[in-house]
Design a protein around this motif. Structure first.
Motif, short mmCIF file in Angstrom:
data_model
loop_
_atom_site.label_atom_id
_atom_site.label_comp_id
_atom_site.label_asym_id
_atom_site.label_seq_id
_atom_site.Cartn_x
_atom_site.Cartn_y
_atom_site.Cartn_z
N MET A 33 -28.19 12.38 -7.92
CA MET A 33 -27.69 13.27 -8.98
C MET A 33 -26.83 12.50 -9.96
N VAL B 274 -24.15 13.03 -13.15
CA VAL B 274 -23.29 13.99 -13.86
C VAL B 274 -23.25 13.59 -15.34
N ASN C 188 -15.46 9.81 -8.83
CA ASN C 188 -15.77 9.51 -7.43
C ASN C 188 -16.69 8.29 -7.38
N THR D 231 -20.38 8.86 -6.73
CA THR D 231 -21.15 9.72 -7.64
C THR D 231 -21.56 8.93 -8.87
N TYR E 240 -22.43 8.85 -12.89
CA TYR E 240 -22.08 9.57 -14.12
C TYR E 240 -22.73 8.85 -15.31
N LYS F 298 -27.96 21.24 -16.91
CA LYS F 298 -26.53 21.53 -16.99
C LYS F 298 -25.84 20.31 -17.57
N ALA G 12 -16.83 15.53 -11.84
CA ALA G 12 -17.99 16.04 -11.11
C ALA G 12 -17.70 17.42 -10.50
N LYS G 13 -16.43 17.72 -10.25
CA LYS G 13 -16.08 19.04 -9.71
C LYS G 13 -16.44 20.14 -10.70
N TYR H 185 -18.92 19.89 -12.81
CA TYR H 185 -20.38 19.93 -12.83
C TYR H 185 -20.93 20.77 -11.67
N GLN H 186 -20.17 20.89 -10.62
CA GLN H 186 -20.62 21.66 -9.46
C GLN H 186 -20.46 23.17 -9.66
N THR H 187 -19.91 23.58 -10.80
CA THR H 187 -19.73 25.00 -11.10
C THR H 187 -21.07 25.73 -11.05
N ASP H 188 -21.11 26.83 -10.31
CA ASP H 188 -22.31 27.67 -10.27
C ASP H 188 -22.28 28.60 -11.49
#
Length: 315
Positions: free
Chosen positions: A1, A3, A29, A32, A34, A106, A121-122, A124-127
């Motif tokens: 993944m 971001v 992170n 992760t 990006y 997204k 990234a937190k 980006y994890q938003t639903d």
């Protein structure tokens, strides 16, 4: 993944964007991946290198030139002036991200005048569910009577739900599926709504009822009426609250801590030292001038509220 994070900048904003980028990379992170894109029309090769040098093994820096033809429908007209003061095309770039980057469903957008204190990234994890985008309520205007009145009486929106567009988590797939950009451009051309913050007002209007409101820590803005948040995840130096122009700005320590770690520190410190009291007074007067726009727009028979009274705002 991966971001994907987007900035939109003009060349003269590079040094502020560099501080923001540095803070983002520092809090990323390491596990992760990006990719950070700078949307621009005039970025010099030197400044591209300055920004690229701030990347990391897992944070890739890329540049995307905004084609004149793409933004040609957005004219240099007074209703498109930012804060009723000047025209800058860069505020509109964020609206084109879903169309320009179809590989992402997204995406995150943040303004250049920001500091990132947490892992982006937190966000980006938003639903997002069925919402068009996620953002934070604009806390910078909640104690400004004229702005509250403008949002209620000119835009016919709830000021408590009016978001700031300096940080967005975009549902890019929904933007594309629902032809958001065509909708925006058609509204712009048909109604010529006179706005204080054109991109922001249109996002609030088109997104009404489909905006996911996030915790205020993700768009903490300097405010003379409230205490600072204890652990802001993202700080946004909105309006004229710029620590490189004013002393004593709320959250200024976060900016200068990160600025010291970049090659632009001396230049930014000199900018603060050289900024005159006359220039600061002029900035304050610009804020008053922006607020005066409420006086004229509220009388406009073709403002958002009056048009909406006649039925849905259609293409």
């Amino acid at each position: 993944m991966t971001v994907p994070v987007f900035y939109s900048i003009s060349d003269d904003f590079t040094k502020y964007a560099a501080v923001s980028l540095h803070s983002l990379v520092k809090n990323a992170n390491p596990q992760t991946d990006y990719t950070v894109y700078f949307l621009n029309q005039d970025l010099s090769d030197k400044h591209k290198k300055d920004l690229q040098d701030l990347g990391a093994k897992n944070v890739h820096i890329k540049f995307s030139h905004i084609d004149d033809q793409l933004v040609a429908p957005i004219k240099n007209r007074k209703e498109n002036y930012l804060r009723g003061d000047f025209f800058t095309m860069s505020i509109f770039y964020r609206l084109f991200i879903p169309e320009l980057f179809p590989e992402y469903n997204k995406a995150i957008y943040i303004d250049s005048g920001t500091i990132v204190n947490d892992d982006i990234a937190k966000l980006y994890q938003t639903d997002l569910e069925d919402n068009l985008f996620a953002a934070c309520t604009d806390s910078s205007i909640q104690y400004v009577d004229k702005m509250v009145k403008y949002i209620k009486d000119v835009l016919s929106l709830d000021p408590q739900k009016y978001i700031n567009s300096g940080m967005l988590v975009l549902n890019s797939k929904a933007f594309r599926d629902e032809d958001f950009i065509d909708h925006f451009l058609n509204l712009l051309e048909k109604y010529h709504f006179d706005c204080i913050a054109p991109d922001q007002d249109y996002l609030n209007e088109i997104g009404e009822g489909r905006i996911l409101h996030l915790n205020e820590k993700w768009d903490a803005m300097p405010n003379e009426n409230t205490k600072p948040l204890s652990s802001p995840s993202l700080i946004h130096y909105n309006l004229f609250f710029k620590p490189w122009h004013f002393h004593g700005v709320q959250y200024e320590d976060y900016f200068w801590k990160n600025a010291r770690e970049t090659k632009f520190y001396s230049e930014l410190k000199k900018e603060l030292d050289d900024y005159t009291d006359a220039q600061r007074q002029e900035d304050r007067e610009k804020l008053n001038k922006m607020l005066e726009k409420e006086d004229s727009t509220i009388k406009d028979p073709h403002n958002w509220a009056r048009v909406k009274e006649q039925g849905p705002v259609t293409l």
